[in-house]
Design an enzyme around this catalytic site. Structure first.
Site, PDB file in Angstrom:
ATOM      1  N   GLY A   1       0.833  -1.195   0.000  1.00 32.76           N
ATOM      2  CA  GLY A   1       0.000   0.000   0.000  1.00 32.76           C
ATOM      3  C   GLY A   1       0.862   1.236   0.000  1.00 32.76           C
TER       4      GLY A   1
ATOM      5  N   HIS B   1      -2.816   0.573   8.610  1.00 34.00           N
ATOM      6  CA  HIS B   1      -1.451   1.073   8.398  1.00 34.00           C
ATOM      7  C   HIS B   1      -1.463   2.281   7.462  1.00 34.00           C
ATOM      8  CE1 HIS B   1       3.017   0.433   7.595  1.00 34.00           C
ATOM      9  NE2 HIS B   1       2.647   1.266   6.634  1.00 34.00           N
ATOM     10  N   GLU B   2      -2.179   2.149   6.331  1.00 34.30           N
ATOM     11  CA  GLU B   2      -2.179   3.241   5.344  1.00 34.30           C
ATOM     12  C   GLU B   2      -2.889   4.482   5.884  1.00 34.30           C
ATOM     13  OE1 GLU B   2      -0.150   3.040   3.043  1.00 34.30           O
ATOM     14  OE2 GLU B   2       0.168   0.889   3.238  1.00 34.30           O
TER      15      GLU B   2
ATOM     16  N   HIS C   1      -0.903   6.782   8.077  1.00 33.69           N
ATOM     17  CA  HIS C   1      -0.046   7.752   7.373  1.00 33.69           C
ATOM     18  C   HIS C   1      -0.758   9.094   7.200  1.00 33.69           C
ATOM     19  CE1 HIS C   1       3.530   5.494   6.187  1.00 33.69           C
ATOM     20  NE2 HIS C   1       2.796   4.478   5.792  1.00 33.69           N
TER      21      HIS C   1
ATOM     22  N   GLN D   1       3.309   9.881   1.674  1.00 34.45           N
ATOM     23  CA  GLN D   1       4.599   9.205   1.448  1.00 34.45           C
ATOM     24  C   GLN D   1       5.294   9.694   0.180  1.00 34.45           C
ATOM     25  OE1 GLN D   1       2.867   5.041   2.190  1.00 34.45           O
ATOM     26  NE2 GLN D   1       4.969   4.843   2.876  1.00 34.45           N
TER      27      GLN D   1
HETATM   28 NI    NI Z   1       3.615   2.615   5.339  1.00 36.13          NI
END
Ligand code: NI
Length: 174
Positions: free
Chosen positions: A46, A141-142, A145, A51
Site C-alpha cells: 500500500g 497502516h495506510e 499515514h 509518502q
Molecule cells: Ni507505510
C-alpha cells in the site's frame, strides 16, 4: 510516474493530511496514477499520498502475489479517498509490518482484527467494507499515514523491531 518515497525522519510524514475537496478530479487522477506506479515499482502492499509528499487523504493498496508479503490472503486493488475507519469489537492482533518509508525494517504491530471502513473511489462512488485480518491491517497502516503516524510508533515491544533479514530468522524460531 514513479515518485520518490519519503523516509522516516522527513517531517512531511508527520503531518495530518487534508481531505480531498473534489472527487472526481483530473489532478487527483494523476496523483492516484503516480501512487499506483510507485507502489507497484517497489512491491509495496500500500501507499499513502503523504509518502510521496502530497498532504491529501488518499491511500491505495493491493496484495496479490507480493514477494515482500508471502503467506497472506490477497487484498483487492483499492483506491480510497477520504477514508474513515471504525473498529469492530476490541480484538487486537499482532503481526509483522513493513513500510516503504521505513525501508529494510520490520516490526510487530498490534491492530484491530476487524474494522469497517468507508471512503470514496476515484469516480466519486462510495466504498464501504467490513474486513478482517491482513486486509484490515493494511487499511489501518495506510490510514495512519494520513494522520502522520508511522508503524514504529505502534509497536508495543521494541524487541520485536529490527532489520528484515534478522527478523526473518526470528520468525522461523518457534
Ligand atoms: Ni507505510
Amino acid at each position: 510516474m514513479i515518485r520518490p518515497v519519503l523516509r522516516m525522519g522527513d517531517p512531511r510524514l508527520l503531518r495530518v493530511a487534508e481531505p480531498v475537496a473534489r472527487v472526481p478530479d483530473a489532478e487527483l487522477g494523476e496523483l492516484i496514477t503516480d501512487m499506483l506506479d510507485t507502489m507497484r515499482a517497489l512491491d509495496g502492499a500500500g501507499l499513502a499520498a503523504p509518502q510521496i509528499g502530497v498532504g491529501l487523504r488518499v491511500v491505495v493498496f493491493e496484495v496479490g502475489h507480493n514477494p515482500r508479503y508471502l503467506q497472506v490472503e490477497p487484498v483487492p486493488l483499492t483506491i480510497l479517498v477520504n477514508p474513515e475507519i471504525t473498529p469492530i469489537g476490541d480484538d487486537l492482533v499482532e503481526d509483522w509490518e513493513g513500510c516503504l518509508s521505513v525501508p529494510g525494517l520490520r516490526g510487530l504491530v498490534p491492530r484491530h482484527d476487524r474494522i469497517h471502513y468507508t471512503g470514496l473511489a476515484p469516480d466519486g462512488s462510495r466504498i464501504e467494507r467490513s474486513v478482517a485480518g491482513f486486509h484490515a491491517r493494511v487499511v489501518q497502516h495506510e490510514c495512519d499515514h494520513l494522520d502522520g503516524v508511522l508503524y514504529p510508533r505502534r509497536i508495543s515491544d521494541l524487541t520485536r523491531f529490527g532489520f528484515e533479514a534478522e527478523i526473518a530468522r526470528l520468525r522461523q524460531t518457534p
